[in-house]
Every structure is written in structure tokens, then in C-alpha cells.
Design a protein around this motif. Structure first.
Motif, PDB file in Angstrom:
ATOM      1  N   PHE A   9      57.765  26.432  81.514  1.00 59.23           N
ATOM      2  CA  PHE A   9      57.051  27.715  81.471  1.00 59.23           C
ATOM      3  C   PHE A   9      55.732  27.528  82.208  1.00 59.23           C
ATOM      4  CE2 PHE A   9      54.938  31.450  79.961  1.00 59.23           C
ATOM      5  CZ  PHE A   9      55.950  32.340  79.668  1.00 59.23           C
TER       6      PHE A   9
ATOM      7  N   VAL B  38      60.990  29.714  75.730  1.00 60.24           N
ATOM      8  CA  VAL B  38      60.073  30.032  74.634  1.00 60.24           C
ATOM      9  C   VAL B  38      60.874  29.915  73.332  1.00 60.24           C
ATOM     10  CG1 VAL B  38      58.591  31.748  73.555  1.00 60.24           C
ATOM     11  CG2 VAL B  38      58.686  31.599  76.047  1.00 60.24           C
TER      12      VAL B  38
ATOM     13  N   THR C  44      49.587  31.402  75.494  1.00 59.47           N
ATOM     14  CA  THR C  44      49.883  31.202  76.920  1.00 59.47           C
ATOM     15  C   THR C  44      50.728  29.946  77.071  1.00 59.47           C
ATOM     16  OG1 THR C  44      47.811  29.973  77.223  1.00 59.47           O
ATOM     17  CG2 THR C  44      47.768  32.328  77.690  1.00 59.47           C
ATOM     18  N   GLY C  45      51.518  29.933  78.141  1.00 62.49           N
ATOM     19  CA  GLY C  45      52.414  28.787  78.348  1.00 62.49           C
ATOM     20  C   GLY C  45      51.667  27.592  78.878  1.00 62.49           C
ATOM     21  N   PRO C  46      52.149  26.381  78.547  1.00 63.64           N
ATOM     22  CA  PRO C  46      53.193  26.083  77.563  1.00 63.64           C
ATOM     23  C   PRO C  46      52.584  25.588  76.233  1.00 63.64           C
ATOM     24  CG  PRO C  46      52.934  24.235  79.061  1.00 63.64           C
ATOM     25  CD  PRO C  46      51.834  25.207  79.386  1.00 63.64           C
TER      26      PRO C  46
ATOM     27  N   ALA D  46      57.046  27.043  75.882  1.00 65.72           N
ATOM     28  CA  ALA D  46      56.132  27.395  74.800  1.00 65.72           C
ATOM     29  C   ALA D  46      56.876  27.379  73.460  1.00 65.72           C
ATOM     30  CB  ALA D  46      55.534  28.778  75.043  1.00 65.72           C
TER      31      ALA D  46
ATOM     32  N   ALA E  14      63.619  33.764  75.459  1.00 65.96           N
ATOM     33  CA  ALA E  14      63.200  33.354  74.118  1.00 65.96           C
ATOM     34  C   ALA E  14      64.416  33.082  73.236  1.00 65.96           C
ATOM     35  CB  ALA E  14      62.334  34.442  73.479  1.00 65.96           C
TER      36      ALA E  14
ATOM     37  N   LEU F 131      59.563  39.175  71.509  1.00 66.71           N
ATOM     38  CA  LEU F 131      59.891  38.310  72.646  1.00 66.71           C
ATOM     39  C   LEU F 131      61.362  38.349  73.056  1.00 66.71           C
ATOM     40  CD1 LEU F 131      57.785  35.125  71.789  1.00 66.71           C
ATOM     41  CD2 LEU F 131      57.219  36.955  73.390  1.00 66.71           C
TER      42      LEU F 131
ATOM     43  N   VAL G  98      52.375  34.351  77.283  1.00 62.63           N
ATOM     44  CA  VAL G  98      53.623  34.410  76.528  1.00 62.63           C
ATOM     45  C   VAL G  98      53.593  35.598  75.569  1.00 62.63           C
ATOM     46  CG1 VAL G  98      55.105  33.206  74.869  1.00 62.63           C
ATOM     47  CG2 VAL G  98      53.914  31.908  76.655  1.00 62.63           C
TER      48      VAL G  98
ATOM     49  N   LEU H 270      61.031  36.200  80.395  1.00 62.28           N
ATOM     50  CA  LEU H 270      61.127  34.885  79.773  1.00 62.28           C
ATOM     51  C   LEU H 270      62.436  34.824  78.984  1.00 62.28           C
ATOM     52  CD1 LEU H 270      60.384  35.648  76.611  1.00 62.28           C
ATOM     53  CD2 LEU H 270      58.041  35.448  77.427  1.00 62.28           C
TER      54      LEU H 270
END
Length: 515
Positions: A315, A453, A345-347, A481, A379, A371, A321, A377
Motif C-alpha cells: 500500500f 488493507v 494512512t498507508g501502510p 495497512a 480490504a 472500506l 486509507v 483498495l
């Protein structure tokens, strides 16, 4: 005294032997930790010792349980859907000792676990209580009955950090024998004075039981040093044996060559060579007999979990994120917290802590709902209750290869085989697998899905203390993340880059565990 003699447990469906020749004795003051990898029969042993009828649907056993007039207190790992649907007061009424219990005993038991005694008569469904509240309530019901032995299946699951410390003190001060399963390594190190280790070696086909009257940390250390010494001795013996056999083969080949080339005109020499060959072959048979008594190479069961693909799961650093701003966090009509702000925020790897009932799982479910639909992303969500995702009638292969395509099925079987699932276990309904085996399935599904994520509610709660370090290592190395809820002290320390404390006033920075 509580005694088990030569217990063997066999799975009815495929005749797999889970436990073989288990014998031990428990006396007051014993705190025996029952450990082993996922699916090795730990929960089955506790169920059997509590009430043999609990295992009759899927297992048969032989051996003897010596327990005359012993009153058991058994804490199951999970509640059934029917129990979760009951109001709290009705669930308590179903406890054999509760209707006739002394109110003072109930009040005392509630105080021991940090509960308001009024919870016994609450009309909320059991399912609406936090996982930790349910564990505390059930522990209080057990204690109010004055048991002679406690059989506790994951009592540390879902307990907040403060209650974990209470549980440590309770176990250390308990005046009845306790046999318990726990995946909390600090708890085991601080409380166990006896270890019962269940293993399944050689691709889970050969069961082995080890009973050691020592602390958990000492057991792990002695086991490792013992295996190291045994390995050194075994390798030395094999090197010496190989050298001896090489010399034997040289002598045998030399005598054989002489026999093949001796002249027929020299029968005396031929007879001497045949006699010599007879002596040489006798020596070879003696060496082979010696081989049977050599020190065996050590065998142990290794914890295995497939790692995430770092290319798929990476990520971008600094990319947002999540930005979640809640004026208030509610469960039904209850306001659990106000002004909850969660920016990730990533990661980053976020760990959320807080007392039982603070709303951690509720918050994490909102995070997952936010998410999972996103397309920028990938998730994946592991809830605290796996029943939300794992349909009981499905097999592990069906879960990991929902398309039914041949290539997907082959890949699923390969991954399961790498994690030491036997072919028979791949065809068991998911509902018949242990909590740890189901947790492994969810991790495999996340790996196959290429998630970057992860939203994890108590990710290590069902992994054995032998598997948990592997899980922590995999998640610490995960390049994406992680947003998680956990009471696992080592997970918070080794995996999380930020730890947030959920209070009634929102989320507050707790400490930084990793940089």
C-alpha cells in the motif's frame, strides 16, 4: 484429585487419532496449561473431561477418568447461536447452580471478575454483550457454584488488558486445580506450573502427548535445548555409523572381488575367503541392529502460515486509507463514545484497545463497512465471530475456491496441504474445525484475495501460543495497512505502529510499539 489414565481420542468421521495415551494427575494448586497447534484436540479433551456426551457426535474415546465426587466448572470456548439469542437473565437461569445460588455468593463472584451483579438480571440478548463481558459473566457463574476443578477453554479470549491482569491473579490464587487453554503467552508464562502438550507429527498422522511439571517458559526453553542436544547426538551417531558402514562396504567389496577372481586351482584360499565373507556379512547385520538403537532425530510440529504476496499487498506510503469522523459511537440506544476520529494512512498498523464494552468491535465493523465496498483498495475483514463469514456446511476447499474451477481447487488444496491440513480435513465441514483452523482459513482467504488493507478483530485470539509468533511475524511484515482490535499484549508490541485507546471521549494515542 483428578486423574486421567491412558486416554485416546479418535475422530469418528475419518478415524483420525487426535490424542493417544494421555495420562496426568491434577491436585489443588496445579495450573495446567493445555497447549498444541490448531486442530490437535485441545478443546475436545476439555469437553470430554467435563461431560463425555459433549464429544459423542464426532469422537469416541478409551481410557479412564478418575474423578469421584468432583464438581466440575467448565467454560466452553464459544456460545451456541441459541445461547447468544437468550436474554442475559434467562441464560443465567439456565446455569444449573444459578437459581438456588446464595445472592452473596453471586455478588462476590461478580466482584471477582469486575462485573456489576445487576448484569445477572439484565434483559439484553447475550449477543449484544461484548465478547469480554460474556466471558466475565460465564466465569462469575462458574465461581458461584464452588467447583472442585476448573476446565477453562480460552478464558483469556476477549478480555481487556485490565481483566487479563485480574485473570492472572485469579489463576495464581486459585485453590482448586485448573486445566486451561490459552493463547495469551504472557498469561501462560506468569501462571502455568504444568504443561500438557498435544502434537500431531509426520503430516499430522502420529499423535504425541508430553506432560511436564514446570512453567511454560521453562518448558519452551527446555524443549528447544533438549531438541538441540538430541539433534547433535543423533547427527554424530549417524556420521559415525555412516563412516563405519563405508568401511564395511569397502571390506565387503574387497572380499567379494577376491572371491570372484580366486583361481579354481586354489580351493583352500576360496574356502578362507568364503569364511571371511560370512564374518563380514555378520558384522554388517550387527551394524544394522545397532542402527535401530541410535538416538532418533528430534521431531516437532511446526506452525505454518502462508505469507502475503508483498507485490499484491503493498500500500503506497502516505496514501489515505481511512478518514472516519463520528460525532458519537452507538450500540442500539446506548452511546458508547463521542467525537471518535480515526485517520489512517498507508501502510500504518493500528491497534485499538479499551475496556470490555467500550465499543471496539462496533467501531471496527463500521470501519469494515466503509472500506469493503471501495475500489481504490482491496480490504478484507476478520470479525470476532467467524460465523459471520464461515458457513458451517462448506468445506475448507469450497470456502477457498468458491468458483469451483479445477485450477482454483488445486491451488486451494495446495495451500491447505502446505499448512498441514490432511486430505480428510479439507473435506470436513468448517463448523467442525477448531477456532484456530477457521482463523487460518480466513487468513488464507485474505492471501488469495490479494488484500492490501486488513480489518482484524482479535486476529490472534484463536491461534495457539506456538502459532501466534508466526502470525505476528506475518502481520508485522505485511506491506499494507492494518486496522485492528486486540488485547494481545505481544501483538500490540510487535505488530502495531500506533495504539489507540477507545474511551467515552473518543480515541486517544496510547503508545508507539514499533517504529
Amino acid at each position: 484429585m483428578f486423574q486421567v489414565k491412558n486416554m485416546t481420542i479418535t475422530h469418528k468421521k475419518d478415524l483420525t487419532t487426535l490424542v493417544e495415551g494421555l495420562s496426568f494427575t491434577l491436585s489443588p494448586g496445579d495450573r495446567a496449561a493445555l497447549i498444541g497447534e490448531e486442530g490437535n484436540g485441545k478443546s475436545t479433551v476439555l469437553k470430554l473431561l467435563s461431560d463425555p456426551t459433549l464429544v459423542e457426535p464426532y469422537a469416541e474415546w478409551t481410557g479412564e477418568i478418575v474423578d469421584k465426587d468432583v464438581r466440575r466448572g467448565y467454560l466452553a470456548q464459544e456460545l451456541t447461536p441459541g445461547e447468544l439469542a437468550l436474554p442475559v437473565w434467562e441464560f443465567c437461569q439456565a446455569s444449573p447452580a444459578f437459581p438456588d445460588a446464595d445472592p452473596k455468593a453471586l455478588d462476590r463472584a461478580a466482584r471477582q471478575v469486575g462485573l456489576d451483579a445487576g448484569l445477572f438480571w439484565d434483559d439484553r440478548p447475550m449477543a449484544t454483550l461484548s465478547g469480554g463481558e460474556r466471558v466475565k459473566l460465564r466465569l462469575a457463574l462458574l465461581l458461584s457454584d464452588g467447583p472442585d476443578i476448573l476446565l477453562l477453554d480460552e478464558p483469556s479470549n476477549d478480555l481487556d488488558l485490565a481483566t487479563l491482569e485480574w485473570l492472572e491473579g485469579f489463576l495464581l490464587g486459585c485453590n482448586v486445580p485448573v486445566l486451561y487453554i490459552s493463547h495469551d503467552e504472557p498469561l501462560l508464562e506468569r501462571t502455568a506450573n504444568m504443561v500438557i502438550h498435544l502434537e500431531r507429527l509426520r503430516r499430522r498422522s502420529v499423535p504425541r502427548c508430553t506432560v511436564a511439571r514446570m512453567g511454560y517458559a521453562q518448558y519452551v526453553e527446555d524443549r528447544a535445548s533438549g531438541f538441540q542436544h538430541q539433534g547433535q547426538v543423533a547427527r554424530k551417531e549417524r556420521a559415525e555409523f555412516d563412516a563405519k558402514m563405508e568401511k564395511f562396504r569397502q571390506i565387503r567389496d574387497s572380499v567379494d572381488h577376491q572371491l570372484n577372481t580366486v583361481s579354481r586351482q586354489n580351493p583352500g584360499k576360496g574356502r578362507l575367503l568364503k569364511k571371511k565373507m560370512h564374518t563380514v556379512l555378520s558384522m554388517g547385520r550387527r551394524f544394522e541392529r545397532e542402527k535401530e538403537h541410535m538416538t532418533a532425530l528430534p521431531e516437532w510440529e511446526e506452525a505454518i502460515l502462508t505469507a502475503f504476496d508483498k507485490g499484491k499487498s503493498a500500500f503506497p506510503a502516505g496514501k489515505t486509507v481511512l478518514r472516519l469522523d463520528l460525532p458519537q459511537l452507538t450500540a442500539g440506544e446506548r452511546v458508547l463514545a463521542r467525537d471518535v476520529h480515526l485517520w489512517v494512512t498507508g501502510p500504518e498498523k493500528i491497534g485499538i484497545i479499551g475496556p470490555n464494552g467500550a465499543g471496539k468491535s462496533t467501531l471496527l465493523k463500521l470501519v469494515a463497512d466503509e472500506l469493503l465496498p471501495r475500489t481504490d483498495l482491496r480490504a478484507a475483514y476478520m470479525p470476532q465471530d467467524y460465523g459471520d463469514l464461515l458457513l458451517g456446511a462448506k468445506t475448507p476447499v469450497e470456502l477457498l475456491a468458491p468458483s469451483g474451477h479445477k485450477d482454483d481447487i488445486t491451488k486451494a488444496r495446495t495451500l491447505l496441504g502446505n499448512m498441514k491440513y490432511k486430505a480428510e480435513e479439507m473435506e470436513h465441514p468448517v463448523s467442525g474445525l477448531s477456532g484456530g483452523q477457521r482463523a487460518k482459513l480466513l487468513f488464507l482467504a485474505m492471501v488469495l484475495g490479494g488484500a492490501n488493507v486488513l480489518v482484524l478483530d482479535e486476529p490472534t485470539r484463536n491461534f495457539s501460543p506456538l502459532s501466534a509468533p508466526v502470525i505476528r511475524g506475518v502481520l508485522a511484515d505485511f506491506p499494507g495497512a492494518v486496522i485492528s482490535v486486540s488485547h494481545d499484549r505481544l501483538y500490540l508490541e510487535q505488530v502495531c505502529t500506533r495504539v489507540l485507546d477507545l474511551t467515552e471521549h473518543g480515541l486517544a494515542e496510547h503508545h508507539t510499539s514499533r517504529s
